[in-house]
Design a protein around this motif. Structure first.
Motif, PDB file in Angstrom:
ATOM      1  N   ILE A 153      30.640  48.668  48.514  1.00  0.00           N
ATOM      2  CA  ILE A 153      31.030  49.453  49.709  1.00  0.00           C
ATOM      3  C   ILE A 153      30.157  50.612  50.240  1.00  0.00           C
ATOM      4  N   ASN A 154      30.203  51.438  49.357  1.00  0.00           N
ATOM      5  CA  ASN A 154      29.408  52.784  49.551  1.00  0.00           C
ATOM      6  C   ASN A 154      27.996  52.497  50.006  1.00  0.00           C
ATOM      7  N   LYS A 155      27.426  51.558  49.395  1.00  0.00           N
ATOM      8  CA  LYS A 155      25.935  51.469  49.488  1.00  0.00           C
ATOM      9  C   LYS A 155      25.562  50.711  50.919  1.00  0.00           C
ATOM     10  N   ASN A 156      26.792  50.277  51.521  1.00  0.00           N
ATOM     11  CA  ASN A 156      26.603  49.354  52.380  1.00  0.00           C
ATOM     12  C   ASN A 156      27.278  49.767  53.945  1.00  0.00           C
ATOM     13  N   VAL A 157      28.152  50.764  53.790  1.00  0.00           N
ATOM     14  CA  VAL A 157      28.743  51.210  55.081  1.00  0.00           C
ATOM     15  C   VAL A 157      28.610  52.756  55.322  1.00  0.00           C
ATOM     16  N   ASN A 158      28.522  53.170  56.646  1.00  0.00           N
ATOM     17  CA  ASN A 158      28.580  54.420  56.913  1.00  0.00           C
ATOM     18  C   ASN A 158      29.949  54.967  57.279  1.00  0.00           C
ATOM     19  N   ALA A 159      30.839  54.905  56.088  1.00  0.00           N
ATOM     20  CA  ALA A 159      32.414  55.279  56.418  1.00  0.00           C
ATOM     21  C   ALA A 159      32.876  55.738  55.231  1.00  0.00           C
ATOM     22  N   LYS A 160      34.059  56.342  55.317  1.00  0.00           N
ATOM     23  CA  LYS A 160      34.830  56.612  53.978  1.00  0.00           C
ATOM     24  C   LYS A 160      36.104  55.408  53.934  1.00  0.00           C
ATOM     25  N   VAL A 161      35.919  54.903  52.922  1.00  0.00           N
ATOM     26  CA  VAL A 161      36.893  53.764  52.456  1.00  0.00           C
ATOM     27  C   VAL A 161      37.617  54.028  51.211  1.00  0.00           C
ATOM     28  N   GLU A 162      38.965  53.871  51.435  1.00  0.00           N
ATOM     29  CA  GLU A 162      39.965  54.325  50.288  1.00  0.00           C
ATOM     30  C   GLU A 162      40.852  53.255  50.218  1.00  0.00           C
ATOM     31  N   PHE A 163      41.348  53.078  48.875  1.00  0.00           N
ATOM     32  CA  PHE A 163      42.505  52.173  48.833  1.00  0.00           C
ATOM     33  C   PHE A 163      43.504  52.723  47.866  1.00  0.00           C
ATOM     34  N   THR A 164      44.568  52.289  47.728  1.00  0.00           N
ATOM     35  CA  THR A 164      45.751  52.973  47.085  1.00  0.00           C
ATOM     36  C   THR A 164      45.879  52.276  45.665  1.00  0.00           C
ATOM     37  N   ASP A 165      45.573  50.944  45.641  1.00  0.00           N
ATOM     38  CA  ASP A 165      45.809  50.271  44.393  1.00  0.00           C
ATOM     39  C   ASP A 165      44.833  48.969  44.376  1.00  0.00           C
ATOM     40  N   PHE A 166      44.550  48.624  43.086  1.00  0.00           N
ATOM     41  CA  PHE A 166      43.571  47.711  42.782  1.00  0.00           C
ATOM     42  C   PHE A 166      44.056  46.575  41.701  1.00  0.00           C
ATOM     43  N   SER A 167      44.261  45.302  42.131  1.00  0.00           N
ATOM     44  CA  SER A 167      44.901  44.666  41.067  1.00  0.00           C
ATOM     45  C   SER A 167      44.008  43.298  40.750  1.00  0.00           C
ATOM     46  N   LEU A 168      44.129  42.556  39.586  1.00  0.00           N
ATOM     47  CA  LEU A 168      43.360  41.568  39.118  1.00  0.00           C
ATOM     48  C   LEU A 168      44.376  40.226  38.712  1.00  0.00           C
ATOM     49  N   SER A 169      44.253  39.173  39.117  1.00  0.00           N
ATOM     50  CA  SER A 169      45.014  38.046  38.585  1.00  0.00           C
ATOM     51  C   SER A 169      44.301  37.195  38.206  1.00  0.00           C
ATOM     52  N   LEU A 170      44.484  35.997  36.976  1.00  0.00           N
ATOM     53  CA  LEU A 170      43.936  34.966  36.796  1.00  0.00           C
ATOM     54  C   LEU A 170      44.877  33.764  36.884  1.00  0.00           C
ATOM     55  N   PHE A 171      46.118  34.194  37.492  1.00  0.00           N
ATOM     56  CA  PHE A 171      47.187  32.999  37.585  1.00  0.00           C
ATOM     57  C   PHE A 171      47.155  32.603  39.154  1.00  0.00           C
ATOM     58  N   LYS A 172      46.835  33.249  39.948  1.00  0.00           N
ATOM     59  CA  LYS A 172      46.881  33.143  41.415  1.00  0.00           C
ATOM     60  C   LYS A 172      45.852  32.359  41.807  1.00  0.00           C
ATOM     61  N   SER A 173      44.771  32.151  41.178  1.00  0.00           N
ATOM     62  CA  SER A 173      43.524  31.495  41.778  1.00  0.00           C
ATOM     63  C   SER A 173      42.676  30.814  40.763  1.00  0.00           C
ATOM     64  N   PHE A 174      43.392  30.571  39.675  1.00  0.00           N
ATOM     65  CA  PHE A 174      42.885  30.023  38.379  1.00  0.00           C
ATOM     66  C   PHE A 174      41.817  28.937  38.856  1.00  0.00           C
ATOM     67  N   PRO A 175      40.656  28.818  38.234  1.00  0.00           N
ATOM     68  CA  PRO A 175      40.177  29.557  37.138  1.00  0.00           C
ATOM     69  C   PRO A 175      39.399  30.774  37.745  1.00  0.00           C
ATOM     70  N   LYS A 176      39.540  31.325  39.054  1.00  0.00           N
ATOM     71  CA  LYS A 176      38.937  32.366  39.499  1.00  0.00           C
ATOM     72  C   LYS A 176      39.592  33.575  39.362  1.00  0.00           C
ATOM     73  N   VAL A 177      39.297  34.595  39.487  1.00  0.00           N
ATOM     74  CA  VAL A 177      40.136  35.854  39.414  1.00  0.00           C
ATOM     75  C   VAL A 177      40.332  36.445  40.872  1.00  0.00           C
ATOM     76  N   GLN A 178      41.474  36.558  40.962  1.00  0.00           N
ATOM     77  CA  GLN A 178      41.841  37.077  42.319  1.00  0.00           C
ATOM     78  C   GLN A 178      42.104  38.742  42.414  1.00  0.00           C
ATOM     79  N   VAL A 179      41.402  39.094  43.356  1.00  0.00           N
ATOM     80  CA  VAL A 179      41.313  40.558  43.276  1.00  0.00           C
ATOM     81  C   VAL A 179      41.863  40.997  44.487  1.00  0.00           C
TER      82      VAL A 179
END
Length: 211
Positions: free
Chosen positions: A38-64
């Protein structure tokens, strides 16, 4: 027969345990990769309060999933919030976590985005997030393929509230409580998307008159 069921139970336990442990183990590296991209590609300040991963929701991919994401402008738009989003979720192949050339995104779900687009009296726009050309790091031959591959086969935007304000023409447009579905690709400077949507409420304000 009893030993067979014991072996099956052990295998299932290992798979379930791996599905729980892998997202925790790779959360840190993937978080850094997302922030760096994100930081390399946009001229803006991007923030988020939480970040989660799951293998169950989109198996065999990881849901971000990113929660409570905000995009704030810089320079003359430093105090303006371009967007705040309840959550953004996408599915990423587990093998991409080990690659240097970036992430491949094939699906995207955006919930409750509030977007404010502004065009000022002097013709500046707050959605122009492209970095100045001289500030973008030029890739070497080995790095020329780095970045994100955008091949979006499933895009869903739920409960969108979009506001556009043009100070020069005194036009204000709002699309409220809208749902959009789309698919498409981004290849270099060419973008192709098929879009379908439904607008809950359309508001047009021109010269102090609201329609």
């Amino acid at each position: 027969m009893k030993k067979f069921f014991i072996i099956v139970a052990i295998i299932l336990a290992v798979l379930v345990g791996a599905a729980i442990i892998i997202p925790i183990a790779f959360k840190g590296p993937l978080l850094e990769k997302v922030k760096t991209t994100i930081n390399k590609n946009v001229n803006a300040k991007v923030e988020f309060t939480d970040f989660s991963l799951s293998l169950f929701k989109s198996f065999p991919k990881v849901q971000v999933e990113l929660d409570n994401l905000t995009v704030t402008g810089k320079d003359q738009f430093e105090d303006d919030t371009l967007a705040n989003v309840g959550s953004i979720a996408t599915a990423i192949s587990l093998s991409d976590l080990f690659k240097q050339e970036g992430l491949k995104i094939s699906s995207l779900t955006i919930d409750k985005p509030n977007i404010f687009l502004l065009s000022t009296l002097d013709g500046l726009t707050n959605w122009d997030l492209a970095l100045p050309e001289d500030s973008v790091p030029q890739p070497t031959t080995q790095e020329s393929g780095n970045g994100m591959t955008i091949d979006l086969q499933d895009i869903a935007i739920n409960d969108l509230n979009l506001t556009y304000k043009d100070e020069a023409s005194t036009v204000l447009v709002k699309l409220l409580h809208s749902d959009i579905s789309a698919n498409g690709t981004v290849a270099g400077t060419v973008t192709n998307f098929n879009i379908d949507g439904k607008v809950g409420e359309f508001v047009l304000n021109y010269d102090s008159t609201e329609y």
